[in-house]
Design a protein around this motif. Sequence first.
Motif, PDB file in Angstrom:
ATOM      1  N   HIS A 111      11.333  -2.319   8.110  1.00 44.60           N
ATOM      2  CA  HIS A 111      12.023  -1.866   6.767  1.00 44.60           C
ATOM      3  C   HIS A 111      11.416  -2.641   5.621  1.00 44.60           C
ATOM      4  O   HIS A 111      11.025  -3.765   5.809  1.00 44.60           O
ATOM      5  N   GLU A 112      11.355  -2.156   4.367  1.00 42.03           N
ATOM      6  CA  GLU A 112      10.787  -2.880   3.289  1.00 42.03           C
ATOM      7  C   GLU A 112      11.671  -3.745   2.752  1.00 42.03           C
ATOM      8  O   GLU A 112      12.829  -3.308   2.713  1.00 42.03           O
ATOM      9  N   TYR A 113      11.112  -4.909   2.506  1.00 42.06           N
ATOM     10  CA  TYR A 113      12.214  -5.621   1.702  1.00 42.06           C
ATOM     11  C   TYR A 113      11.649  -6.087   0.356  1.00 42.06           C
ATOM     12  O   TYR A 113      12.149  -6.764  -0.577  1.00 42.06           O
ATOM     13  N   PHE A 114      10.323  -5.920   0.086  1.00 45.64           N
ATOM     14  CA  PHE A 114       9.527  -6.143  -1.171  1.00 45.64           C
ATOM     15  C   PHE A 114       8.581  -5.113  -1.497  1.00 45.64           C
ATOM     16  O   PHE A 114       7.421  -5.221  -0.512  1.00 45.64           O
ATOM     17  N   VAL A 115       8.449  -4.326  -2.403  1.00 46.86           N
ATOM     18  CA  VAL A 115       7.294  -3.627  -2.740  1.00 46.86           C
ATOM     19  C   VAL A 115       7.201  -3.666  -4.333  1.00 46.86           C
ATOM     20  O   VAL A 115       8.055  -3.343  -5.059  1.00 46.86           O
ATOM     21  N   LYS A 116       5.920  -4.117  -4.595  1.00 45.93           N
ATOM     22  CA  LYS A 116       5.546  -4.249  -6.141  1.00 45.93           C
ATOM     23  C   LYS A 116       4.212  -3.703  -6.204  1.00 45.93           C
ATOM     24  O   LYS A 116       3.427  -4.292  -5.673  1.00 45.93           O
ATOM     25  N   MET A 117       4.095  -2.679  -6.818  1.00 43.79           N
ATOM     26  CA  MET A 117       2.676  -1.846  -7.158  1.00 43.79           C
ATOM     27  C   MET A 117       2.287  -1.606  -8.530  1.00 43.79           C
ATOM     28  O   MET A 117       3.213  -1.736  -9.422  1.00 43.79           O
ATOM     29  N   PRO A 118       1.028  -1.484  -8.786  1.00 42.04           N
ATOM     30  CA  PRO A 118       0.727  -1.176 -10.130  1.00 42.04           C
ATOM     31  C   PRO A 118       1.401   0.124 -10.393  1.00 42.04           C
ATOM     32  O   PRO A 118       1.456   0.819  -9.687  1.00 42.04           O
ATOM     33  N   ALA A 119       1.529   0.384 -11.800  1.00 42.05           N
ATOM     34  CA  ALA A 119       2.273   1.549 -11.950  1.00 42.05           C
ATOM     35  C   ALA A 119       1.406   3.069 -11.787  1.00 42.05           C
ATOM     36  O   ALA A 119       1.959   3.847 -11.455  1.00 42.05           O
ATOM     37  N   ASP A 120       0.013   2.890 -11.763  1.00 43.41           N
ATOM     38  CA  ASP A 120      -0.590   3.838 -11.794  1.00 43.41           C
ATOM     39  C   ASP A 120      -1.421   4.101 -10.269  1.00 43.41           C
ATOM     40  O   ASP A 120      -2.524   4.670 -10.056  1.00 43.41           O
ATOM     41  N   ILE A 121      -0.613   3.655  -9.299  1.00 42.51           N
ATOM     42  CA  ILE A 121      -1.042   3.905  -7.886  1.00 42.51           C
ATOM     43  C   ILE A 121      -1.657   5.367  -7.546  1.00 42.51           C
ATOM     44  O   ILE A 121      -2.417   5.213  -6.631  1.00 42.51           O
ATOM     45  N   ALA A 122      -1.088   6.314  -8.024  1.00 38.93           N
ATOM     46  CA  ALA A 122      -1.272   7.651  -7.897  1.00 38.93           C
ATOM     47  C   ALA A 122      -2.908   7.893  -7.986  1.00 38.93           C
ATOM     48  O   ALA A 122      -3.355   8.651  -7.530  1.00 38.93           O
ATOM     49  N   GLU A 123      -3.368   7.125  -9.060  1.00 36.45           N
ATOM     50  CA  GLU A 123      -4.569   7.238  -9.600  1.00 36.45           C
ATOM     51  C   GLU A 123      -5.566   6.314  -9.030  1.00 36.45           C
ATOM     52  O   GLU A 123      -7.045   6.344  -9.078  1.00 36.45           O
ATOM     53  N   ARG A 124      -5.239   5.358  -8.060  1.00 37.97           N
ATOM     54  CA  ARG A 124      -6.280   4.500  -7.585  1.00 37.97           C
ATOM     55  C   ARG A 124      -6.601   4.448  -6.277  1.00 37.97           C
ATOM     56  O   ARG A 124      -5.926   5.156  -5.526  1.00 37.97           O
ATOM     57  N   GLN A 125      -7.642   3.790  -5.829  1.00 41.86           N
ATOM     58  CA  GLN A 125      -8.304   3.782  -4.581  1.00 41.86           C
ATOM     59  C   GLN A 125      -7.499   2.629  -4.121  1.00 41.86           C
ATOM     60  O   GLN A 125      -7.555   1.460  -4.813  1.00 41.86           O
TER      61      GLN A 125
END
Length: 211
Positions: A112-126
């Motif tokens: 289960h996830e307890y922490f997820v922090k991603m750049p805002a534009d992950i849809a555009e990234r490799q």
Amino acid sequence: MAQVTVMDHPLIQHKLTIIRQKDTGTKDFREVVSEIAMLMAYEVTRNMPLEDVEIETPLVKSIQKTLSGKKVAIVPILRAGLGMVDGFLAMLPAAKVGHVGLYRDEETLQPHEYFVKMPADIAERQLFVVDPMLATGGSAVAAIEALVKRGAKPRNIKFICLVAAPEGVKVLNDEYPEVEIVTAALDEKLNEIGYILPGLGDAGDRLFGTK
Ligand code: URA
């Protein structure tokens, strides 16, 4: 047959043998993991697209190559994935770094996830998801699910590990066939408690000197 790329570069194989040995201590283990990650980053970026750019050298104007295409994010799965981040950043210093933390439910054994922090534009990234061990595939699938839920596209994700078990490769392939799996070694199998054989033990404990 499972889709997986094994990086059989001699330097990677040599360094992997060092970290597999039980007497390799925390300092050397950490350093060599980082070195392998750097070499793997070099290899997995081999097909990055380039475009022409006009520059001025001290002598003349000239058309040269520069990276084009998608920006990159490195996504370590906590905690062992952290050991691969510096090596990737050595090759990709401008990359963003997202983090995925997972815990295993004691009863269902599901991650289960307890922490997820991603750049805002992950849809555009490799995205390069990094975790030293692909064992059962449970965490890898859960981590990728966490990214896809936030807009990432499986075709833009590469899963990079040091040691993979055939069982984990199959699970990840079945769930996300578009995610390319790149490993330094494809080992024999899992043991009855989910460790990879011959493997290298618990990557997180060996990286951080815990037990
Ligand atoms: N995680 C590890 O760190 N090692 C294994 O062998 C399997 C999962």
